[in-house]
Design an enzyme around this catalytic site. Structure first.
Site, PDB file in Angstrom:
ATOM      1  CE  LYS A  16       0.779   1.422   4.404  1.00 43.49           C
ATOM      2  NZ  LYS A  16       1.421   2.631   4.843  1.00 43.49           N
ATOM      3  N   GLY A 105       7.302   1.081   5.170  1.00 40.57           N
ATOM      4  CA  GLY A 105       6.152   1.979   5.104  1.00 40.57           C
ATOM      5  C   GLY A 105       5.185   1.598   3.997  1.00 40.57           C
ATOM      6  CG  MET A 106       5.972   0.726   0.658  1.00 35.11           C
ATOM      7  SD  MET A 106       6.429   0.519  -1.052  1.00 35.11           S
ATOM      8  CE  MET A 106       4.908   0.995  -1.878  1.00 35.11           C
ATOM      9  N   GLY A 108       4.320  -4.172   4.234  1.00 33.53           N
ATOM     10  CA  GLY A 108       4.838  -5.483   3.829  1.00 33.53           C
ATOM     11  C   GLY A 108       4.404  -6.588   4.788  1.00 33.53           C
ATOM     12  CG  ASP A 143      -1.076  -0.039   7.655  1.00 33.98           C
ATOM     13  OD1 ASP A 143      -1.927   0.847   7.832  1.00 33.98           O
ATOM     14  OD2 ASP A 143       0.153   0.175   7.637  1.00 33.98           O
TER      15      ASP A 143
HETATM   16  O1  C5P Z   1      -1.210  -1.277  14.346  1.00 38.52           O
HETATM   17  P1  C5P Z   1       0.248  -1.495  14.179  1.00 38.52           P
HETATM   18  O2  C5P Z   1       0.756  -2.647  14.999  1.00 38.52           O
HETATM   19  O3  C5P Z   1       0.687  -1.597  12.759  1.00 38.52           O
HETATM   20  O4  C5P Z   1       0.930  -0.177  14.740  1.00 38.52           O
HETATM   21  C1  C5P Z   1       2.300  -0.150  15.069  1.00 38.52           C
HETATM   22  C2  C5P Z   1       2.569   1.070  15.924  1.00 38.52           C
HETATM   23  O5  C5P Z   1       2.460   2.267  15.131  1.00 38.52           O
HETATM   24  C3  C5P Z   1       1.627   1.301  17.090  1.00 38.52           C
HETATM   25  O6  C5P Z   1       2.031   0.588  18.222  1.00 38.52           O
HETATM   26  C4  C5P Z   1       1.735   2.812  17.309  1.00 38.52           C
HETATM   27  O7  C5P Z   1       2.918   3.129  17.997  1.00 38.52           O
HETATM   28  C5  C5P Z   1       1.908   3.317  15.882  1.00 38.52           C
HETATM   29  N1  C5P Z   1       0.603   3.704  15.288  1.00 38.52           N
HETATM   30  C6  C5P Z   1      -0.004   4.862  15.731  1.00 38.52           C
HETATM   31  N2  C5P Z   1      -1.217   5.240  15.204  1.00 38.52           N
HETATM   32  C7  C5P Z   1      -1.792   4.509  14.225  1.00 38.52           C
HETATM   33  C8  C5P Z   1      -1.180   3.328  13.743  1.00 38.52           C
HETATM   34  C9  C5P Z   1       0.040   2.958  14.307  1.00 38.52           C
HETATM   35  O8  C5P Z   1       0.515   5.567  16.612  1.00 38.52           O
HETATM   36  N3  C5P Z   1      -2.951   4.905  13.723  1.00 38.52           N
END
Ligand code: C5P
Length: 307
Positions: A16, A105-106, A108, A143
């Site tokens: 993405k 940042g994609m 993966g 994501d």
């Molecule tokens: O949801 P995910 O595990 O991919 O998120 C990784 C980290 O990225 C979270 O623990 C948080 O620190 C940050 N994050 C955030 N706000 C979001 C998505 C991710 O702060 N909307």
């Protein structure tokens, strides 16, 4: 006694890019509220699930050697989530063929998880519907729901609340893969730190971009791309400024950091322009590798069996 070993099942999922990523304030649960526009690109990972005596993961392609091979791997967790929903114990091998950069940042890891959800749903005969898979996806990461559904979509909440967006024409992208990765939490933390110091300015709303996506003119879409995390990614990896500049000098309409970076993506006029920009950018030495891709494309889906 004859034991029937189920055939391996493969599923594919896409990378993405966030065409727009507006980041709100830090919430009590550690996440930030987002207003984002996702687009799925034709850069993919494939997950093949097969019968095994115990759980295992193997990896080839992008980031081989950097990806965990234990229960912290998001695809492994996805397999366990489907098994738990089906009331069974997961005992499968997951083979990941990664075409999406790791920590880039994609999405993966999220693509691996989405493909694993779809493949395991089929392999276990779990019969989970879209909504059940979406709920499991949201439990795995912000994501993962988008990686499951694909296309072009607005994401709200922490990114898991999705609304499809009409994107009339394909967009053509050049993708500059960086040397090394960035940790998503670290980039969000850096943005909080920069904001506490009074900078950088916040993006407005995605409404105008959404209107232009429906019209489909890349020249009008380009100036509306934006990413609140970009300033934080550039602060942690200043060399990305050169990459962004080089892509635009090479003829791209616009360049942005993808999600939390460090991958940079460049919107181009058409497919031919993307090939030219990619060739030019490859010679500049400002990134590890260059790819071309288009979007939108599908979400996670089964790969048809070969006969
Ligand atoms: O949801 P995910 O595990 O991919 O998120 C990784 C980290 O990225 C979270 O623990 C948080 O620190 C940050 N994050 C955030 N706000 C979001 C998505 C991710 O702060 N909307």
């Amino acid at each position: 006694m004859l034991t029937v070993v189920p055939r391996p099942v493969a599923a594919i999922a896409s990378a993405k890019v966030n065409l727009f990523l507006g980041v709100g304030d830090l919430r009590d649960d550690g996440y930030h509220d987002l207003e984002t526009v996702f687009q799925a690109l034709t850069l993919t990972s494939t997950v093949t699930v097969s019968q095994a005596e115990r759980m295992g993961v193997s990896v080839s392609g992008e980031g081989r050697g950097e990806v965990p091979l234990d229960s912290t791997n998001l695809a492994w967790r996805a397999a366990e989530a489907v098994a738990a929903a089906a009331g069974i114990t997961a005992s499968v091998h997951l083979e990941l063929l990664k075409g999406i950069p790791v920590a880039g940042g994609m999405a993966g890891g999220s693509a691996d998880a989405a493909a694993a959800l779809v493949a395991c749903n089929e392999f276990f005969g779990a019969g989970l519907g879209r909504e059940q898979l979406h709920a499991l996806a949201a439990g795995l990461g912000s994501d993962v729901p988008f990686s499951l559904s694909g296309g072009t979509a607005i994401g709200k909440g922490r990114g898991e609340q999705l609304l499809p967006v009409l994107a009339r024409h394909p967009l053509h992208w050049v993708i500059a893969l960086a040397r090394g990765g960035l940790s998503t939490p670290a980039v969000f933390r850096e943005l909080d730190r920069l904001r506490a110091e009074g900078e950088p300015p916040r993006l407005g709303s995605a409404d105008e971009l959404v209107r232009e996506l429906a019209q489909g003119d890349p020249r009008r879409i380009a100036p509306l791309l934006g990413n609140d995390l970009q300033a934080a990614a550039l602060s942690l990896m200043p060399a990305l400024r050169r990459t962004l500049r080089a892509g635009v000098e090479a003829g791209a309409l616009a360049g942005i950091v993808s999600g939390s970076g460090p991958t940079c993506v460049f919107l181009c006029e058409d497919a031919a322009a993307a090939v030219e920009v990619a060739t030019e950018l490859s010679g500049r030495g400002v990134c590890r590798a260059v790819r071309t891709a288009s979007g939108p494309t599908h979400g996670a889906r089964l790969v048809p069996e070969e006969h």
